[in-house]
Design a protein around this motif. Structure first.
Motif, PDB file in Angstrom:
ATOM      1  N   LEU A  22       0.823  -1.203   0.000  1.00  6.11           N
ATOM      2  CA  LEU A  22       0.000   0.000   0.000  1.00  6.11           C
ATOM      3  C   LEU A  22       0.861   1.259   0.000  1.00  6.11           C
ATOM      4  N   LEU A  23       1.966   1.224   0.711  1.00  4.17           N
ATOM      5  CA  LEU A  23       2.871   2.375   0.734  1.00  4.17           C
ATOM      6  C   LEU A  23       3.478   2.619  -0.645  1.00  4.17           C
ATOM      7  N   LYS A  24       3.837   1.551  -1.335  1.00  8.38           N
ATOM      8  CA  LYS A  24       4.395   1.692  -2.676  1.00  8.38           C
ATOM      9  C   LYS A  24       3.366   2.263  -3.636  1.00  8.38           C
ATOM     10  N   ALA A  25       2.110   2.026  -3.343  1.00  3.41           N
ATOM     11  CA  ALA A  25       1.029   2.566  -4.170  1.00  3.41           C
ATOM     12  C   ALA A  25       0.641   3.974  -3.722  1.00  3.41           C
ATOM     13  N   GLU A  26       1.424   4.534  -2.785  1.00  7.31           N
ATOM     14  CA  GLU A  26       1.235   5.915  -2.328  1.00  7.31           C
ATOM     15  C   GLU A  26      -0.137   6.129  -1.695  1.00  7.31           C
ATOM     16  N   GLN A  27      -0.564   5.147  -0.900  1.00  4.38           N
ATOM     17  CA  GLN A  27      -1.841   5.247  -0.208  1.00  4.38           C
ATOM     18  C   GLN A  27      -1.618   5.615   1.257  1.00  4.38           C
ATOM     19  N   ASP A  28      -2.602   6.302   1.842  1.00  2.00           N
ATOM     20  CA  ASP A  28      -2.556   6.633   3.271  1.00  2.00           C
ATOM     21  C   ASP A  28      -2.833   5.369   4.078  1.00  2.00           C
ATOM     22  N   VAL A  29      -1.963   5.088   5.041  1.00  2.00           N
ATOM     23  CA  VAL A  29      -2.094   3.848   5.816  1.00  2.00           C
ATOM     24  C   VAL A  29      -1.961   4.130   7.310  1.00  2.00           C
ATOM     25  N   LEU A  30      -2.935   3.627   8.066  1.00  2.00           N
ATOM     26  CA  LEU A  30      -2.837   3.563   9.519  1.00  2.00           C
ATOM     27  C   LEU A  30      -2.510   2.121   9.884  1.00  2.00           C
ATOM     28  N   VAL A  31      -1.480   1.917  10.704  1.00  2.00           N
ATOM     29  CA  VAL A  31      -1.177   0.561  11.171  1.00  2.00           C
ATOM     30  C   VAL A  31      -1.353   0.507  12.681  1.00  2.00           C
ATOM     31  N   ILE A  32      -1.904  -0.600  13.147  1.00  2.00           N
ATOM     32  CA  ILE A  32      -2.170  -0.802  14.567  1.00  2.00           C
ATOM     33  C   ILE A  32      -1.613  -2.155  14.989  1.00  2.00           C
ATOM     34  N   ASP A  33      -0.882  -2.167  16.077  1.00  2.00           N
ATOM     35  CA  ASP A  33      -0.395  -3.423  16.649  1.00  2.00           C
ATOM     36  C   ASP A  33      -0.137  -3.191  18.126  1.00  2.00           C
ATOM     37  N   SER A  34      -0.253  -4.237  18.907  1.00  2.00           N
ATOM     38  CA  SER A  34      -0.021  -4.113  20.344  1.00  2.00           C
ATOM     39  C   SER A  34       1.455  -4.197  20.700  1.00  2.00           C
ATOM     40  N   ASN A  35       2.283  -4.559  19.720  1.00  2.00           N
ATOM     41  CA  ASN A  35       3.721  -4.712  19.937  1.00  2.00           C
ATOM     42  C   ASN A  35       4.434  -3.389  19.653  1.00  2.00           C
ATOM     43  N   GLU A  36       4.967  -2.764  20.686  1.00  2.00           N
ATOM     44  CA  GLU A  36       5.614  -1.456  20.541  1.00  2.00           C
ATOM     45  C   GLU A  36       6.813  -1.519  19.604  1.00  2.00           C
ATOM     46  N   GLU A  37       7.585  -2.591  19.678  1.00  2.00           N
ATOM     47  CA  GLU A  37       8.779  -2.721  18.841  1.00  2.00           C
ATOM     48  C   GLU A  37       8.414  -2.761  17.357  1.00  2.00           C
ATOM     49  N   VAL A  38       7.365  -3.494  17.023  1.00  2.00           N
ATOM     50  CA  VAL A  38       6.915  -3.590  15.637  1.00  2.00           C
ATOM     51  C   VAL A  38       6.443  -2.228  15.137  1.00  2.00           C
ATOM     52  N   ILE A  39       5.663  -1.528  15.959  1.00  2.00           N
ATOM     53  CA  ILE A  39       5.166  -0.205  15.572  1.00  2.00           C
ATOM     54  C   ILE A  39       6.315   0.768  15.357  1.00  2.00           C
ATOM     55  N   ASN A  40       7.298   0.733  16.220  1.00  2.00           N
ATOM     56  CA  ASN A  40       8.448   1.636  16.086  1.00  2.00           C
ATOM     57  C   ASN A  40       9.213   1.394  14.792  1.00  2.00           C
ATOM     58  N   ASP A  41       9.214   0.145  14.337  1.00  2.00           N
ATOM     59  CA  ASP A  41       9.930  -0.197  13.104  1.00  2.00           C
ATOM     60  C   ASP A  41       9.300   0.434  11.862  1.00  2.00           C
ATOM     61  N   VAL A  42       7.989   0.672  11.904  1.00  2.00           N
ATOM     62  CA  VAL A  42       7.302   1.178  10.705  1.00  2.00           C
ATOM     63  C   VAL A  42       6.795   2.604  10.860  1.00  2.00           C
ATOM     64  N   ALA A  43       6.946   3.186  12.046  1.00  2.00           N
ATOM     65  CA  ALA A  43       6.354   4.499  12.329  1.00  2.00           C
ATOM     66  C   ALA A  43       6.814   5.565  11.351  1.00  2.00           C
ATOM     67  N   HIS A  44       8.067   5.476  10.905  1.00  2.00           N
ATOM     68  CA  HIS A  44       8.596   6.519  10.005  1.00  2.00           C
ATOM     69  C   HIS A  44       8.143   6.331   8.562  1.00  2.00           C
ATOM     70  N   LEU A  45       7.475   5.217   8.263  1.00  2.00           N
ATOM     71  CA  LEU A  45       7.077   4.917   6.885  1.00  2.00           C
ATOM     72  C   LEU A  45       5.616   5.235   6.598  1.00  2.00           C
ATOM     73  N   VAL A  46       4.760   5.072   7.593  1.00  2.00           N
ATOM     74  CA  VAL A  46       3.323   5.138   7.359  1.00  2.00           C
ATOM     75  C   VAL A  46       2.742   6.469   7.802  1.00  2.00           C
ATOM     76  N   THR A  47       1.493   6.706   7.405  1.00  6.49           N
ATOM     77  CA  THR A  47       0.818   7.938   7.786  1.00  6.49           C
ATOM     78  C   THR A  47       0.638   8.010   9.297  1.00  6.49           C
ATOM     79  N   HIS A  48       0.176   6.916   9.899  1.00  6.50           N
ATOM     80  CA  HIS A  48      -0.004   6.842  11.346  1.00  6.50           C
ATOM     81  C   HIS A  48       0.337   5.427  11.809  1.00  6.50           C
TER      82      HIS A  48
END
Length: 223
Positions: A22-48
Motif C-alpha cells: 500500500l505504501l508503494k502505491a502511495e496510499q494513506d495507511v494507519l497501522v495498529i499493533d499491540s507490539n511497541e517494537e513492531v510499531i516503532n519499526d514502521v512508524a517513520h514509513l506510514v501515515t499513522h
C-alpha cells in the motif's frame, strides 16, 4: 486510482507485506499493533502508527476506524482476536473490512459477522490457479479488498516497449499504479517516472479489479 484510506490491524508477516504494498502505491495507511517494537519499526514509513489493542472498542473508536475506506484485519492465527476486531470494525461503521481466516470454519464465522471479504490461504491459492489459467500473462495476483487487486504481469505488447513510466502514465491513462518492475530477474521496488519498461519485463500493478484486468488484457496483446 483515487487516493483512499487504509487501516491495517496487526503487523505479522501478512500485515507487513500488505502495508508495504500500500505504501508503494502511495496510499494513506494507519497501522495498529499491540507490539511497541513492531510499531516503532514502521512508524517513520506510514501515515499513522499506533500501539493499540485492536480488540478494544474504545481504542478503535478513538482511532475513528469507521472512517477508513478499507480496513484489513490480519491477525489470522489469533482466531478470537480477528473475530472480535472484525465485528468491532463493522459496528463502528467501516464500509469495507477484509479479514484473514485460518481455516474454513473461521471463514464461515467471519462472513456471518459481516466481514466484507475473507482471505483464506488454501482457497486463495485455488483462485490464483484458476485466475492464472484464464490470464496466462499474469505472474501473480492478490485481492487486497473486494474491489482492489494487486497483480504482477508480463509486458508483451510492443507499444509499451522502451517507454518510460512517465510517458506511459499508468495512473492517468489506466487508473492503476505501478509499484514494481522486474527486469532480467532483478526487482526495482521503487520505480521512478524515468524508468523504462523493456520487452517482457514483469510489472506489479495495484488498482480496481476492473482496471487491472483491463490493463492485463492490453499488456498481453502482441502488437
Amino acid at each position: 486510482m483515487a487516493d483512499q484510506s487504509f487501516a491495517v490491524l496487526g503487523l505479522g508477516k501478512f500485515g507487513m507485506a500488505l502495508t508495504v504494498a500500500l505504501l508503494k502505491a502511495e496510499q494513506d495507511v494507519l497501522v495498529i499493533d499491540s507490539n511497541e517494537e513492531v510499531i516503532n519499526d514502521v512508524a517513520h514509513l506510514v501515515t499513522h502508527a499506533v500501539i493499540a489493542d485492536a480488540t478494544d472498542e474504545d481504542e478503535l473508536r478513538d482511532l475513528d476506524i469507521g472512517s477508513f475506506d478499507h480496513v484489513f484485519v490480519t491477525m489470522g492465527e489469533n482466531v478470537e482476536g480477528s473475530i472480535i476486531t472484525t465485528m468491532l470494525a463493522k459496528k463502528l461503521g467501516a464500509p469495507d473490512v477484509t479479514t484473514r481466516a485460518n481455516n474454513h470454519n473461521h471463514r464461515l464465522v467471519l462472513e456471518k459477522i459481516g466481514a466484507d471479504h475473507v482471505i483464506e490461504p488454501e482457497q486463495d491459492m485455488a483462485r490464483q490457479l484458476i485466475f492464472r489459467q484464464l490470464h496466462p500473462n499474469v505472474v501473480n495476483y492478490f485481492n487486497l479488498s473486494k474491489n482492489i487487486s494487486l497483480i504482477e504481469v508480463s509486458v508483451e505488447n510492443s507499444r509499451f516497449f522502451n517507454q518510460s513510466l512517465g510517458d506511459l502514465d499508468f495512473r492517468k491513462n489506466y487508473d492503476v499504479s505501478v509499484i514494481g518492475i522486474v527486469h532480467d530477474g532483478k526487482l526495482n521496488q521503487v520505480p521512478l517516472a524515468t524508468d523504462v519498461i523493456a520487452p517482457h519485463d514483469q510489472i506489479t500493478l495495484i488498482g480496481s479489479n476492473k482496471a487491472v484486468q483491463r490493463l492485463d488484457d492490453i499488456l498481453r496483446e502482441e502488437k
